[in-house]
Enzyme design. Structure first.
Site: not given
Length: 302
Positions: A99, A136, A143, A174-175, A224, A257, A272, A274
């Site tokens: 990441k 993470k 996750s 990350q916040p 969505r 993604r 992210e 992906e």
């Protein structure tokens, strides 16, 4: 003289030993490919008996166990790509399995969720101890080894950073963007560079929760319609990925993604990107498995 029949193209849908027969969406893709005359089959990536040279194409799908074995996984990908066509291509797998790519996306002006990396040897503190935040590993999936922590939990946060470091892994902090609790996350699915469909992912990490058991955390998904702003960000991310692929001399991704979160102003930010083994929600979006199958056919070597 009779016509000479050609063998069906052999395509592996690459998975892991925990789901050797693929998940539901993998089965949808398998059916769509076989319906198009393709000899499609699930293949476990670390099965030593597999002859990758006998395959025309290897499509990485549900290799959900790669994160704790990243170097082993990439070594396999190098071997497979030397004897077959691997999708997504090796340079994209190498880049997107860590990441730290978020910092590179931010460096080219893309809106990314604020991210701080704490490297092994740099201690356990970070800039977000005084706000709600997520900790993470920089190499992670599903996750796993991820915690949502409050400003009242600095000791637990430092301890988790230390625990990840103890395994020799860098940490991403990350916040926590609170709008996700109401709005959810938007997952934009791109097939062969074109936006196929989008899904809403409900907030996944409970405040004060424990670490995920198993390969991944269960997700609550609904279709969505993405906003114009979300589509704009997704297309900009895909343009950068395509540029990187071209620079590396490989094909653009077969699938991708882009996961987006709203910031405090409601503007979409990249959580992210992906490119390895994301769920593409083919079983939620009618026609999407068929679109991906057609894209696979177009990538077969001639």
């Amino acid at each position: 003289m009779g016509a000479v029949s050609r063998p069906s193209p052999a395509v592996a849908l690459v998975t892991c030993s925990e789901v050797p027969h693929l998940d539901d969406e993998g089965q949808h893709l398998l059916v769509a490919l076989r319906g198009r005359g393709v000899d499609a089959r699930p293949v476990v990536w670390d099965d030593a008996a597999v002859d990758w040279a006998a395959l025309d194409l290897a499509v990485v799908r549900s290799t959900w166990d790669y994160a704790p074995r990243r170097e082993e996984f990439l070594a396999w990908a190098r071997r497979a790509s030397s004897s077959s066509v691997l999708l997504n291509p090796l340079p994209l797998l190498e880049w997107s399995t860590d990441k730290h790519y978020l910092a590179e996306l931010e460096a080219v002006g893309l809106p990314v969720v604020p991210s701080a990396f704490v490297e092994v040897g740099d201690g356990e503190s970070h800039p977000y101890l005084d706000v709600e935040h997520v900790v993470k590993p920089a190499v992670s999936a599903g996750s796993r080894d991820t915690l949502r922590l409050g400003a009242h939990e600095p000791d637990r946060s430092r301890a988790h950073v230390g625990a990840v470091h103890a395994g020799g892994r860098s940490v991403l902090v990350q916040p926590y963007l609170a709008a996700v609790d109401e709005v959810g996350e938007t997952a934009l699915v791109f097939l062969d560079g074109t936006l196929s469909h989008a899904m809403r992912k409900a907030a996944l990490l409970p405040a004060g929760g424990e670490l995920v058991e198993g390969l991944f955390a269960e997700e609550e998904m609904t279709p969505r319609e993405p906003s114009a702003a979300e589509v704009e960000v997704g297309l900009a991310v895909m343009a950068e990925v395509t540029r990187r692929a071209r620079e590396a001399g490989v094909a653009a991704p077969l699938y991708a993604r882009v996961d987006l979160l709203p910031d405090d102003d409601g503007a979409p930010r990249v959580l992210e990107l992906e490119l390895v083994e994301p769920s593409l929600f083919l079983d939620h979006a009618p026609g999407s498995a068929e679109r991906l199958a057609e894209a696979v056919l177009h990538r077969l070597p001639h």
